[in-house]
Enzyme design. Structure first.
Site, short mmCIF file in Angstrom:
data_model
loop_
_atom_site.label_atom_id
_atom_site.label_comp_id
_atom_site.label_asym_id
_atom_site.label_seq_id
_atom_site.Cartn_x
_atom_site.Cartn_y
_atom_site.Cartn_z
N LYS A 94 0.87 -1.17 0.00
CA LYS A 94 0.00 0.00 0.00
C LYS A 94 0.91 1.22 0.00
CE LYS A 94 -4.56 0.73 0.63
NZ LYS A 94 -5.73 -0.02 0.23
N VAL A 198 -19.17 2.40 -2.35
CA VAL A 198 -19.52 1.01 -2.05
C VAL A 198 -20.89 0.94 -1.37
CG1 VAL A 198 -18.82 -1.09 -0.86
CG2 VAL A 198 -17.08 0.43 -1.79
#
Ligand code: NAD
Length: 367
Positions: A94, A198
């Site tokens: 990440k 989402v």
């Protein structure tokens, strides 16, 4: 053993990096600085046993550098387990860019960041996360091939959020099957906290399945729009966790299951998209287990997004993306049953499977 659960009570800032709060035997941590563009970024490569470390880049105005470092350490570790449990040949990585994405993100800064990614020769592959758009990944693509989440017209797999939501829905259904004996969510009350990319898509699946949906967000305009579009009711109380619902779906921020909230939670199932939902994996995982609240591990059920970007690397199409995402249902059920059989938390049961896969590959690689 690649990793152990993180108990945040034992964390310390005494040693700058290797002794850092969320350090978990990460393979490599790269600090990137560029005076001309103002870029300050950290790339965390947690583990590459299964493949190159893939994970998004988050641009965020962190309170300080410790916070940024711990975020990248925690998030990259989560990616290792997400890919491992989903059966992808990817490691965990990440990146974080320190700064305000609205005011400090420039094309020059993104390209410079891309050059740092390129310098790692594919050990880390980036993608979008909070504060990033497809257009930013397109800029990174100009300087390195080690990027996913680019525009569809440039060969990318497109917006991952609907796929993530579908995976969360699958995981939620499996958890409902385990807890209530049916995976039909008709008449089940579900509170969705965070109705962004989402969350909205999840609300759509839930309403199509006949669930009674309550929505909670800090964005009033969005609440009104989503309520109107799907007929969902808007949460009006002062403690969302104490709402008497069947299912709580955290789809906003991480660490919402913490010392301040855990004793209020009345939901019987927790299944949502947010990363790192348990503030303390050991302690809060165990309290949920003791309370009989079924927790569908976040890194398992929110893997739709990574399945979607993995398609760009492996050249598979939408049908395979949906098949892999649908399989989250089976894996979730398997893990919930394993947790019961072995009397461990659901988070630990999921972690054990992920770690088992990594260890097996490590042995293969050594032969
Ligand atoms: P988003 O930024 O589009 O939506 C987040 C929503 O949460 C926003 O509407 C925001 O107003 C709301 N919110 C923020 N703070 C809140 C609070 N305190 N209470 C209630 N609502 C609040 O993000 P997203 O892409 O929908 O992702 C949601 C979560 O899922 C994030 O934690 C993200 O890391 C995780 N996730 C996303 C994906 C993906 O494919 N987008 C994949 C895996 C994990």
């Amino acid at each position: 053993m690649v990793s152990e659960l993180i108990n945040t009570n034992q964390l310390s800032k005494a040693d700058p990096v290797f002794g850092q709060l969320s350090f978990d035997n990460h393979e490599q941590v790269v600090f990137c600085n560029d005076k001309d563009t103002g870029l300050k970024a950290i790339i965390g490569i947690h583990n590459t046993v299964l493949g190159p470390a893939l994970g998004g880049t988050r641009m965020w105005q962190y309170a300080n550098e410790w916070e940024a470092l711990n975020d990248v350490l925690r998030l990259s570790r989560g990616m290792t387990f997400k890919s491992a449990i989903t059966g992808l040949n990817l490691g965990g990585g990440k990146a974080v860019i320190i700064g305000d994405a609205k005011t400090q993100k420039t094309p020059e800064l993104m390209k410079r960041f891309g050059e740092f990614v390129h310098s790692l020769s594919g050990r880390y592959i980036t993608a979008e996360d909070v504060g990033m758009e497809t257009a930013d990944m397109d800029l990174v693509r100009e300087v390195t091939p080690y990027v996913t989440g680019i525009s569809e017209d440039k060969g990318g797999a497109g917006n991952p959020s609907p796929i993530t939501a579908y995976g969360v829905f699958m995981g939620m259904k499996a958890a409902a099957k385990y807890k209530f004996g049916t995976d039909v969510l008709e008449d089940k009350t579900v509170i969705v906290q965070g109705i962004g990319h989402v969350g909205e898509s999840l609300v759509e699946h839930l309403t199509n399945d006949g669930a009674k949906v309550i929505i909670d967000d800090i964005n009033e305009a969005r609440l009104a729009a989503i309520s109107k579009k799907y007929g969902a009711s808007i949460y009006k109380g002062s403690n969302v966790y104490a709402e008497d619902v069947d299912i709580y779906a955290p789809c906003a921020l991480g660490a919402t299951i913490n010392d301040n909230t855990i004793n209020s939670i009345r939901a019987k199932v927790i299944a949502g998209a947010a990363n790192n939902q348990l503030a303390d994996e050991i302690k809060h995982g165990r309290i949920l287990q003791e309370k009989g609240i079924v927790y569908a591990p976040d890194f398992l059920i929110n893997a739709g997004g990574i399945i979607n970007v993995y398609a760009e690397l492996e050249n598979y199409g939408k049908q395979e993306i949906m098949r892999k995402t649908e399989n989250i249902y089976n894996t979730t059920l398997e893990i919930l049953n394993n947790a019961e059989t072995n009397d461990v938390t659901t988070h630990q049961a999921a972690l054990d499977i992920a770690l088992g896969r990594i260890e097996a590959r490590k042995k293969e690689n050594q032969q």
